[in-house]
Design a protein around this motif. Structure first.
Motif, PDB file in Angstrom:
ATOM      1  N   ALA A 310       0.825  -1.211   0.000  1.00  0.00           N
ATOM      2  CA  ALA A 310       0.000   0.000   0.000  1.00  0.00           C
ATOM      3  C   ALA A 310       0.861   1.263   0.000  1.00  0.00           C
ATOM      4  CB  ALA A 310      -0.935  -0.005   1.206  1.00  0.00           C
ATOM      5  N   ILE A 311       1.965   1.248   0.736  1.00  0.00           N
ATOM      6  CA  ILE A 311       2.851   2.414   0.796  1.00  0.00           C
ATOM      7  C   ILE A 311       3.336   2.778  -0.604  1.00  0.00           C
ATOM      8  CG2 ILE A 311       5.121   3.205   1.583  1.00  0.00           C
ATOM      9  CD1 ILE A 311       4.587   1.553   4.164  1.00  0.00           C
ATOM     10  N   VAL A 312       3.725   1.769  -1.375  1.00  0.00           N
ATOM     11  CA  VAL A 312       4.210   2.016  -2.737  1.00  0.00           C
ATOM     12  C   VAL A 312       3.050   2.336  -3.672  1.00  0.00           C
ATOM     13  CG1 VAL A 312       5.393   1.003  -4.709  1.00  0.00           C
ATOM     14  CG2 VAL A 312       6.251   0.584  -2.391  1.00  0.00           C
ATOM     15  N   ALA A 313       1.980   1.537  -3.612  1.00  0.00           N
ATOM     16  CA  ALA A 313       0.853   1.699  -4.532  1.00  0.00           C
ATOM     17  C   ALA A 313       0.166   3.051  -4.368  1.00  0.00           C
ATOM     18  CB  ALA A 313      -0.146   0.568  -4.327  1.00  0.00           C
ATOM     19  N   GLU A 314       0.134   3.562  -3.139  1.00  0.00           N
ATOM     20  CA  GLU A 314      -0.534   4.838  -2.878  1.00  0.00           C
ATOM     21  C   GLU A 314       0.388   6.040  -3.029  1.00  0.00           C
ATOM     22  OE1 GLU A 314      -2.338   4.404   0.969  1.00  0.00           O
ATOM     23  OE2 GLU A 314      -3.499   2.629   0.346  1.00  0.00           O
ATOM     24  N   GLY A 315       1.624   5.805  -3.432  1.00  0.00           N
ATOM     25  CA  GLY A 315       2.533   6.907  -3.697  1.00  0.00           C
ATOM     26  C   GLY A 315       3.121   7.566  -2.469  1.00  0.00           C
ATOM     27  N   GLN A 316       3.101   6.861  -1.341  1.00  0.00           N
ATOM     28  CA  GLN A 316       3.707   7.437  -0.140  1.00  0.00           C
ATOM     29  C   GLN A 316       5.238   7.364  -0.201  1.00  0.00           C
ATOM     30  OE1 GLN A 316       1.125   4.878   2.478  1.00  0.00           O
ATOM     31  NE2 GLN A 316       0.943   6.773   3.638  1.00  0.00           N
ATOM     32  N   ALA A 317       5.760   6.394  -0.889  1.00  0.00           N
ATOM     33  CA  ALA A 317       7.199   6.245  -1.088  1.00  0.00           C
ATOM     34  C   ALA A 317       7.418   5.401  -2.326  1.00  0.00           C
ATOM     35  CB  ALA A 317       7.853   5.610   0.137  1.00  0.00           C
ATOM     36  N   ASP A 318       8.606   5.495  -2.885  1.00  0.00           N
ATOM     37  CA  ASP A 318       8.937   4.692  -4.062  1.00  0.00           C
ATOM     38  C   ASP A 318       9.467   3.314  -3.692  1.00  0.00           C
ATOM     39  OD1 ASP A 318       8.594   6.759  -6.269  1.00  0.00           O
ATOM     40  OD2 ASP A 318       9.972   7.793  -4.922  1.00  0.00           O
ATOM     41  N   MET A 319      10.086   3.229  -2.526  1.00  0.00           N
ATOM     42  CA  MET A 319      10.664   1.983  -2.047  1.00  0.00           C
ATOM     43  C   MET A 319      10.385   1.848  -0.557  1.00  0.00           C
ATOM     44  SD  MET A 319      14.299   2.523  -4.022  1.00  0.00           S
ATOM     45  CE  MET A 319      14.119   4.316  -3.933  1.00  0.00           C
TER      46      MET A 319
END
Length: 370
Positions: A310-319
């Motif tokens: 979710a962190i990556v998919a929602e654009g909160q971080a790239d990695m």
């Protein structure tokens, strides 16, 4: 398609997925030389299926070690010892490997965590420490030496020399350590930096030395070798370093060719009040990504595969980076791929380990038998 297991480019380096193994101090070197422990530990991490492995904080000079057992890269002996480890990794894994170059500043000359972690006095075999100002990390400790400009130039040159050694070793990227209360973070934070010259006071002045270090490293290695940075997004202290200052720092780094920012927090003072909890540092990574445009790594109490996705998919971080989670479960990326319906690389010696029903976990592999 899992976003966590999608490819991502950091400068000219392409990662096969967004999982990063964060630097983890092992306190197992001898005079800065990597030992058999590093061969075993880093070898295990390199077989995990993560997208990138970052070697632990590596001191650029003996005085920059956190403990006497820290890994170093200031000498030919250090370089030769680490070369053996890198060669073994390259023989059995194509995972990109980065290194974190560091100077511990006033937090140097300490016992290992399992021996208490306190400052080692010079009388007991420790050494004088350096900092932007003569302010100790803890009340009652010996004062660090406030760096003069000659000392600062020495440290810059030692960062440069270590960066060149990193390139000689064939490492894929460099992460500059400017977090967790170590030297570069000490210059950034008004908690530790009370200088009255051009390296203290205003935000511009406090950023000056870390930016000089970064610029020197960036110029010392080819443009094809990504150079990024790890920062503490906040000191978790009133009147200390914070995420808004971090964004200004990030934008200045971007102008110098910074390839990524790894957002952690804390470490400047024992008075910090950290609100530990799942994803507690992710909002800082999200703000850095949004306001600087730099490729961003989120880290800190990220242990669940769906959460990482979710962190990556929602654009909160790239990695997404894991440290303790990887120590506890060195095959965390395998298990995350199984949970998310993705594929992950594994050494052929392990292909037969796929549980029944997960025959595609390692891709289109063919296993014979006798």
């Amino acid at each position: 398609m899992s976003q966590l297991f999608s490819a991502f480019s950091v400068g000219s380096l392409t990662l096969k997925n967004r999982i990063v193994i964060a630097p983890m101090c092992q306190y197992s070197a001898k005079n800065g030389d990597a030992t058999d422990w590093h061969m075993i530990h880093l070898g295990s991490m390199a077989l995990s299926g993560a997208g990138l492995l970052i070697i632990e904080a590596t001191a650029v000079e003996p005085e920059g070690r956190i403990t006497p057992e820290d890994l170093g890269l200031w000498s030919d002996s250090n370089e030769a010892a680490l070369k053996k480890v890198i060669h073994a990794i390259r023989t059995y894994s194509n995972m990109p490997v980065a290194i974190q170059l560091a100077h511990a500043g006033r937090k140097a000359s300490s016992h290992t965590p399992w021996d208490g972690g306190q400052l080692i006095s010079e009388a007991d075999g420790g050494w004088a420490t350096f900092a932007p100002s003569a302010i100790p990390q803890n009340v009652g400790e010996a004062l660090p030496i406030a760096l003069d400009k000659a000392g600062m130039q020495r440290i810059i040159q030692n960062f440069v020399a270590a960066a060149k050694r990193s390139h000689n070793l064939g490492l894929d990227a460099i992460e500059v350590h400017a977090a967790h209360g170590y030297l570069l973070h000490e210059f950034l934070s008004p908690v530790a930096n009370h200088r009255t010259d051009e390296y203290g006071g205003t935000l511009e002045n406090r950023m000056r030395f870390p930016l000089e270090v970064f610029a020197a490293i960036r110029a010392a290695v080819p443009a094809s070798m990504p150079v990024g940075i790890r920062i503490s997004g906040t000191d978790w202290l009133e009147g200390g370093w914070d995420i808004d200052q971090s964004v200004v720092f990030g934008n200045a780094l971007k102008k110098l060719g910074c390839d990524f920012v790894h957002v952690s927090s804390g470490g400047i003072s024992p008075l910090q009040k950290i609100p530990l909890g799942d994803n507690y540092q992710v909002p800082m990574a999200e703000k850095m990504r949004k306001e600087t445009g730099l490729p961003t790594i989120a880290v800190g109490l990220i242990t669940d595969a769906k959460n990482a996705e979710a962190i990556v998919a929602e654009g909160q971080a790239d990695m997404v980076a894991l440290a303790r989670g990887m120590l506890f479960d060195p095959h965390w990326p395998w298990h995350a791929a199984a949970e998310l319906g993705a594929q992950v690389e594994a050494p052929k010696q392990y292909w037969r380990s796929q549980p029944r029903g997960l025959n595609s976990l390692f891709g289109d592999v063919k296993i014979g038998s006798r």
